[in-house]
Design a protein around this motif. Sequence first.
Motif, short mmCIF file in Angstrom:
data_model
loop_
_atom_site.label_atom_id
_atom_site.label_comp_id
_atom_site.label_asym_id
_atom_site.label_seq_id
_atom_site.Cartn_x
_atom_site.Cartn_y
_atom_site.Cartn_z
N TYR A 152 77.43 14.20 75.21
CA TYR A 152 78.35 14.41 76.33
C TYR A 152 78.44 15.85 76.79
CZ TYR A 152 79.97 9.76 75.00
OH TYR A 152 80.04 8.42 74.69
N GLY A 153 77.60 16.73 76.28
CA GLY A 153 77.66 18.13 76.68
C GLY A 153 77.24 18.33 78.13
N THR A 154 77.35 19.56 78.60
CA THR A 154 77.00 19.87 79.99
C THR A 154 75.55 19.53 80.29
OG1 THR A 154 78.63 21.66 79.95
CG2 THR A 154 77.01 21.67 81.73
N VAL A 155 74.67 19.78 79.33
CA VAL A 155 73.26 19.43 79.49
C VAL A 155 72.89 18.31 78.52
CG1 VAL A 155 72.57 21.68 80.39
CG2 VAL A 155 72.64 21.31 77.92
N GLY A 156 73.87 17.48 78.17
CA GLY A 156 73.62 16.41 77.22
C GLY A 156 72.95 15.20 77.85
N MET A 157 72.77 14.15 77.05
CA MET A 157 72.05 12.96 77.49
C MET A 157 72.77 12.24 78.62
SD MET A 157 71.03 11.53 73.71
CE MET A 157 70.62 9.92 74.40
N ALA A 158 74.09 12.09 78.50
CA ALA A 158 74.83 11.35 79.51
C ALA A 158 74.78 12.05 80.87
CB ALA A 158 76.29 11.16 79.06
N ASN A 159 75.00 13.35 80.89
CA ASN A 159 74.92 14.10 82.14
C ASN A 159 73.49 14.14 82.68
OD1 ASN A 159 77.66 14.81 82.53
ND2 ASN A 159 77.48 16.44 81.02
N GLY A 160 72.52 14.20 81.77
CA GLY A 160 71.13 14.19 82.21
C GLY A 160 70.74 12.89 82.89
N TRP A 162 72.80 10.90 84.38
CA TRP A 162 73.54 10.82 85.64
C TRP A 162 72.83 11.62 86.74
CZ3 TRP A 162 77.78 8.23 87.42
CH2 TRP A 162 78.36 8.68 88.62
N THR A 163 72.41 12.84 86.41
CA THR A 163 71.72 13.66 87.41
C THR A 163 70.37 13.07 87.79
OG1 THR A 163 70.86 15.04 85.61
CG2 THR A 163 72.89 15.76 86.70
N ASP A 164 69.68 12.43 86.85
CA ASP A 164 68.40 11.82 87.17
C ASP A 164 68.56 10.64 88.12
OD1 ASP A 164 67.14 13.65 85.57
OD2 ASP A 164 67.02 12.32 83.83
N VAL A 165 69.61 9.87 87.94
CA VAL A 165 69.82 8.68 88.75
C VAL A 165 70.40 9.03 90.12
CG1 VAL A 165 71.13 6.52 88.93
CG2 VAL A 165 70.06 7.16 86.77
N THR A 166 71.38 9.92 90.14
CA THR A 166 72.08 10.22 91.40
C THR A 166 71.52 11.43 92.13
OG1 THR A 166 73.73 11.60 90.27
CG2 THR A 166 74.19 9.22 90.44
N GLY A 167 70.79 12.28 91.42
CA GLY A 167 70.30 13.49 92.05
C GLY A 167 71.35 14.57 92.18
N ALA A 168 72.49 14.42 91.55
CA ALA A 168 73.56 15.41 91.63
C ALA A 168 73.18 16.66 90.85
CB ALA A 168 74.86 14.83 91.09
N PRO A 172 79.16 14.16 85.41
CA PRO A 172 80.62 14.06 85.44
C PRO A 172 81.30 14.33 84.10
CG PRO A 172 79.68 11.87 85.31
CD PRO A 172 78.53 12.83 85.35
N PHE A 173 80.53 14.39 83.02
CA PHE A 173 81.12 14.51 81.69
C PHE A 173 81.27 16.00 81.33
CE2 PHE A 173 78.64 10.56 81.76
CZ PHE A 173 79.65 9.65 81.53
N GLN A 174 82.46 16.51 81.56
CA GLN A 174 82.75 17.92 81.29
C GLN A 174 83.99 18.07 80.40
OE1 GLN A 174 80.60 20.15 82.38
NE2 GLN A 174 79.45 18.75 83.71
N PHE A 175 84.33 17.02 79.66
CA PHE A 175 85.61 17.04 78.94
C PHE A 175 85.51 17.65 77.55
CE2 PHE A 175 83.43 13.11 77.91
CZ PHE A 175 83.57 13.02 76.54
N LEU A 176 84.29 17.90 77.05
CA LEU A 176 84.18 18.42 75.69
C LEU A 176 84.73 19.83 75.56
CD1 LEU A 176 80.80 17.19 74.17
CD2 LEU A 176 83.13 16.52 73.59
N THR A 177 84.78 20.58 76.63
CA THR A 177 85.31 21.94 76.57
C THR A 177 86.81 21.99 76.85
OG1 THR A 177 84.69 22.27 78.89
CG2 THR A 177 83.10 22.96 77.21
N THR A 178 87.45 20.83 76.87
CA THR A 178 88.89 20.73 77.10
C THR A 178 89.57 20.27 75.81
OG1 THR A 178 88.83 18.41 77.79
CG2 THR A 178 88.41 20.08 79.49
N PRO A 179 90.90 20.30 75.75
CA PRO A 179 91.59 19.76 74.56
C PRO A 179 91.23 18.32 74.26
CG PRO A 179 93.11 21.05 75.89
CD PRO A 179 91.84 20.95 76.68
#
Length: 309
Positions: A152-160, A162-168, A172-179
């Motif tokens: 779930y990291g910024t460059v983790g598998m889930a975000n990767g 997502w960006t591959d499918v949507t081209g964004a 969207p997964f940016q919660f690991l750096t939050t409480p």
Amino acid sequence: MSSPPGTLTESRPARGAVPTPLPPGGPPALRNISPRPRQKTGWWALPPVVALAFVFLYPLVLLVQQSLTPLEGGTSVRPYADVFADPAFREALGTTVWLALAATVGCLVLGFVLALVIAFVPFPGAKAVARFVDVFLSFPSFLITLALLFVYGTVGMANGMWTDVTGAASGPFQFLTTPWGVLLAEITYFTPFVMRPLLAAFSQIDTAQIEAASSLGAKAPRIVRQIILPEALPALAAGGSLVLIMCLNEFGIVLFTGAKGVTTLPTLVYSKAILESDWTGACVVAVVNVVISVSLYGLYRVVSRRAGA
């Protein structure tokens, strides 16, 4: 009437006769019995006690002494007043407490459900999963945090993905750096510490009671509430107390998640000692953390003793 030959008879003194006093030293049969030697106290236990006191208590004494030593010298409680008045300390204390309480509640709920499934729901590999729980307890906390970062990291598998499918540009997964990311990591890591005593408690439950209740028409929620849960309460209390203590002192998870806006008491000690070179303030925060931890450890020992752990 005379007794038959060979029969033991009790010799009674004649009426009016004076009883013969016992000889000095008691009856002859007891004269050779020596008194039980006193068990000597283990003087051999003194060296390890001294070693433990030197290794653990002496640094603690130095910690308290340093916390009472202001920069200008002398002994004063002013460093405590300064730290307690610092908004950063109050924020760190509040963050530490709510994270520890929330993680403990999450571990209790998730651990109870998972232990219930492993113990009472038959499925292939249930014993292997139970053994894996024991192995999981030996994992370091930063390893679990790194695994979450890979997923779930910024460059983790889930975000990767997502960006591959949507081209964004980013995922969207940016919660690991939050409480919430810290909370997820703590629940993931500490849940097995609740499952282990629960599985041991569930193994002591008589399955005949569950079968009898089921044959009488009791549904699964009622069986859990009236039969299983009362037996699991001591294990839940012991596991929850242990998780609460460890969450209060957790440092690696907060550090490896990269949650810069999340400051707990252990990270505040690190910040004051290493980044600010404020050793007195760091010692004050450390003493507060130690007092809270020792108090909760006393509670944990009481609960564990009642639970038979």
